[in-house]
Design an enzyme around this catalytic site. Structure first.
Site, PDB file in Angstrom:
ATOM      1  N   ASN A   9       0.886  -1.171   0.000  1.00 52.12           N
ATOM      2  CA  ASN A   9       0.000   0.000   0.000  1.00 52.12           C
ATOM      3  C   ASN A   9       0.919   1.215   0.000  1.00 52.12           C
ATOM      4  O   ASN A   9       1.476   1.582   1.023  1.00 52.12           O
ATOM      5  CB  ASN A   9      -0.871  -0.037   1.261  1.00 52.12           C
ATOM      6  CG  ASN A   9      -1.799   1.151   1.367  1.00 52.12           C
ATOM      7  OD1 ASN A   9      -1.800   2.033   0.500  1.00 52.12           O
ATOM      8  ND2 ASN A   9      -2.574   1.190   2.430  1.00 52.12           N
ATOM      9  N   ARG A  96      -2.666  -2.163  -3.350  1.00 53.77           N
ATOM     10  CA  ARG A  96      -3.820  -1.282  -3.260  1.00 53.77           C
ATOM     11  C   ARG A  96      -3.645  -0.238  -4.363  1.00 53.77           C
ATOM     12  O   ARG A  96      -2.628   0.466  -4.409  1.00 53.77           O
ATOM     13  CB  ARG A  96      -3.832  -0.603  -1.900  1.00 53.77           C
ATOM     14  CG  ARG A  96      -4.963   0.367  -1.755  1.00 53.77           C
ATOM     15  CD  ARG A  96      -4.860   1.089  -0.439  1.00 53.77           C
ATOM     16  NE  ARG A  96      -6.023   1.922  -0.226  1.00 53.77           N
ATOM     17  CZ  ARG A  96      -6.188   2.676   0.851  1.00 53.77           C
ATOM     18  NH1 ARG A  96      -5.264   2.695   1.789  1.00 53.77           N
ATOM     19  NH2 ARG A  96      -7.264   3.404   0.984  1.00 53.77           N
ATOM     20  N   HIS A 184     -12.121   4.022  -0.287  1.00 55.38           N
ATOM     21  CA  HIS A 184     -12.015   3.186   0.929  1.00 55.38           C
ATOM     22  C   HIS A 184     -12.723   1.842   0.740  1.00 55.38           C
ATOM     23  O   HIS A 184     -13.148   1.197   1.706  1.00 55.38           O
ATOM     24  CB  HIS A 184     -12.614   3.887   2.171  1.00 55.38           C
ATOM     25  CG  HIS A 184     -11.815   5.079   2.622  1.00 55.38           C
ATOM     26  ND1 HIS A 184     -12.392   6.265   2.987  1.00 55.38           N
ATOM     27  CD2 HIS A 184     -10.487   5.255   2.753  1.00 55.38           C
ATOM     28  CE1 HIS A 184     -11.448   7.131   3.329  1.00 55.38           C
ATOM     29  NE2 HIS A 184     -10.274   6.539   3.204  1.00 55.38           N
ATOM     30  N   ARG A 244      -8.081  17.261   4.447  1.00 50.18           N
ATOM     31  CA  ARG A 244      -8.945  17.491   3.271  1.00 50.18           C
ATOM     32  C   ARG A 244     -10.257  18.124   3.712  1.00 50.18           C
ATOM     33  O   ARG A 244     -10.766  17.846   4.791  1.00 50.18           O
ATOM     34  CB  ARG A 244      -9.240  16.172   2.546  1.00 50.18           C
ATOM     35  CG  ARG A 244      -8.023  15.611   1.844  1.00 50.18           C
ATOM     36  CD  ARG A 244      -8.326  14.272   1.204  1.00 50.18           C
ATOM     37  NE  ARG A 244      -7.436  13.240   1.692  1.00 50.18           N
ATOM     38  CZ  ARG A 244      -7.663  11.930   1.599  1.00 50.18           C
ATOM     39  NH1 ARG A 244      -8.769  11.497   1.033  1.00 50.18           N
ATOM     40  NH2 ARG A 244      -6.795  11.072   2.053  1.00 50.18           N
ATOM     41  N   GLU A 385      -7.541  -3.802   5.576  1.00 49.41           N
ATOM     42  CA  GLU A 385      -7.471  -3.690   4.109  1.00 49.41           C
ATOM     43  C   GLU A 385      -6.422  -4.629   3.532  1.00 49.41           C
ATOM     44  O   GLU A 385      -6.598  -5.170   2.443  1.00 49.41           O
ATOM     45  CB  GLU A 385      -7.123  -2.240   3.731  1.00 49.41           C
ATOM     46  CG  GLU A 385      -8.234  -1.270   4.035  1.00 49.41           C
ATOM     47  CD  GLU A 385      -7.757   0.151   4.236  1.00 49.41           C
ATOM     48  OE1 GLU A 385      -7.002   0.397   5.203  1.00 49.41           O
ATOM     49  OE2 GLU A 385      -8.131   1.015   3.433  1.00 49.41           O
TER      50      GLU A 385
END
Ligand code: AMP
Length: 404
Positions: A9, A96, A184, A244, A385
């Site tokens: 990732n 990912r 996500h 963000r 993940e």
């Protein structure tokens, strides 16, 4: 001899990884995980074993190249893996990849053809996709024969209803790919895979999962499938995040450019890196730091975070026609009792009632934190993940043929 899978990732300044042992007819077992941090500055390799113990923690700066790019970083990582492989052979690397666009709605084996298509999607996620792909390139150069699989953050949302995906823009713009993709997805897919284990029947109903990390979003699920999400075309939309902005009137972007004279890169930096908790507090984008701060600006930033969470939870509950369960995951969702308490308080009108003691209790596994009579079940479920990527990688290899 047993085999291993590597999960990657990669971001702009760090590469996270995890290694899994593959055994016939047995679930994947995590052997180790780690990260290379400070790429381009003061690179450091850190590795933890399956029990959380530190296996490695050292500076990996090269005398000849103080900058250390992804290629050098992977060379060092593979050296370390070889020395600690315990006789296992490396079967594949799963990555990912943030954006699969409209082309990839499931994980895919990387070929020169698919890599070209993935590069074509970089304009959709210019701050993330190029880093994901540079890791694929680096591994291709180092180990050309190693199978690689790309797993997408968008794929879990690909089957959302048309109305959840479309913007009210002219059709030619929608057809050019300007639509809501959602992100996500690997985290949500993992949570969906374990919902029945923990929640039983309500897990198959109307569920909102809140992935609250540095990036943050909500996903509405019915029958464990994504039907709506708060992130849209980009990973900027929806909830307020660490740095963000979340939801923003597009008219404000036009104003920034036209009247304040900001360039596109300046606006990009403002919205991705300087906004959210960091921008509003002026202190930090890290929730833990803000919770510990006595400053009124820190409190205001958390107030806004909670307010906007509750607004958007209401929006997703509306798209589900009600709510049976609310699940918290990722760094803030799993660890911040304060944020959970405050957003659940604001969601009382939906039938959410928290068990205050269960919410405060320390714990690292999946746990129910709603009161006995709560109409909505509230859970904390740690996400994984990396395991989702490892599972996909194993499945793609088992299926054999590369797909496009
Ligand atoms: P992630 O991106 O999933 O690693 O999540 C990072 C976010 O989780 C940061 O804002 C951290 O401050 C936050 N976080 C981690 N642990 C805690 C904690 N114990 N309390 C509050 N926030 C936390």
């Amino acid at each position: 001899m047993s085999q291993a899978l590597l999960v990657i990732n990669s971001g702009s300044s760090s590469i996270k990884f995890a290694a899994y042992e593959v055994q016939a007819d047995a679930a994947l077992q995590r052997i180790a995980n780690g990260r290379i941090e400070g790429l381009g500055e003061a690179p450091r390799l850190r590795v933890w074993g399956h029990d959380g113990g530190v296996l490695e923690d050292r500076c990996i700066r090269l005398p000849a190249d103080p900058a250390l790019g992804p290629g050098d970083a992977f060379r060092q990582l593979f050296d370390w893996l070889r020395q600690h492989a315990g006789g296992r052979t490396l079967l594949a690397a799963g990555h990912r990849v943030v954006h699969g666009g409209e082309v990839f709605s499931q994980p895919v084996r990387v070929t020169p053809g698919t890599l070209g298509q993935l590069e074509g999607l970089s304009p959709l996620a210019p701050l993330h996709q190029p880093h994901n792909l540079s890791s694929i390139h680096a591994i291709t150069e180092l180990l050309p024969g190693l199978a690689q699989v790309a797993c997408f953050d968008t794929e879990f949302h690909a089957a959302q209803p048309w109305v959840a995906q479309a913007y009210a823009l002219p059709r030619r713009i929608t057809e050019a790919g300007v639509k809501r993709y959602g992100f996500h997805g690997l985290s949500y897919e993992y949570i969906a895979s374990v919902l029945p284990d923990h929640l039983g029947e309500p897990g198959e109903g109307r569920v909102v999962v809140a992935h609250l990390g540095n990036g943050a979003s909500l996903c509405a699920m019915r029958d464990r499938r994504s039907v709506a999400s708060t992130m849209g075309f980009s990973a900027l939309d929806g909830l307020m995040m660490g740095t963000r902005c979340g939801n923003l009137d597009p008219g404000a972007v036009l104003y920034l450019m036209r009247s304040l004279g900001m360039t596109a890169p300046e606006v990009e930096d403002l919205l991705y890196e300087q906004s959210g908790l960091l921008g509003v507090s002026g202190i930090s984008g890290d929730m833990r730091t803000l919770e510990a701060s006595p400053a009124s600006e820190a409190r205001q930033a958390i107030d806004l975070y909670v307010y906007r969470f509750n607004q958007q939870l209401g929006s997703l509950a509306a798209s589900l026609g009600g709510l049976d369960a609310l699940v918290f995951t990722a760094g803030i969702g799993e660890n911040s009792a304060l944020v959970r308490q405050r957003v659940c308080h604001g969601a009382a009108w939906l039938g959410v009632e928290l068990d205050a003691a269960a919410n405060q209790a320390a714990g690292s596994g999946a746990r129910c934190i709603s009161a006995a009579g709560s109409r909505v079940a509230v859970w904390v479920i740690p996400t994984d993940e990396e395991l989702m990527i490892a599972r996909h990688t194993q499945a793609v290899l088992a299926a054999g043929a590369p797909s496009a």
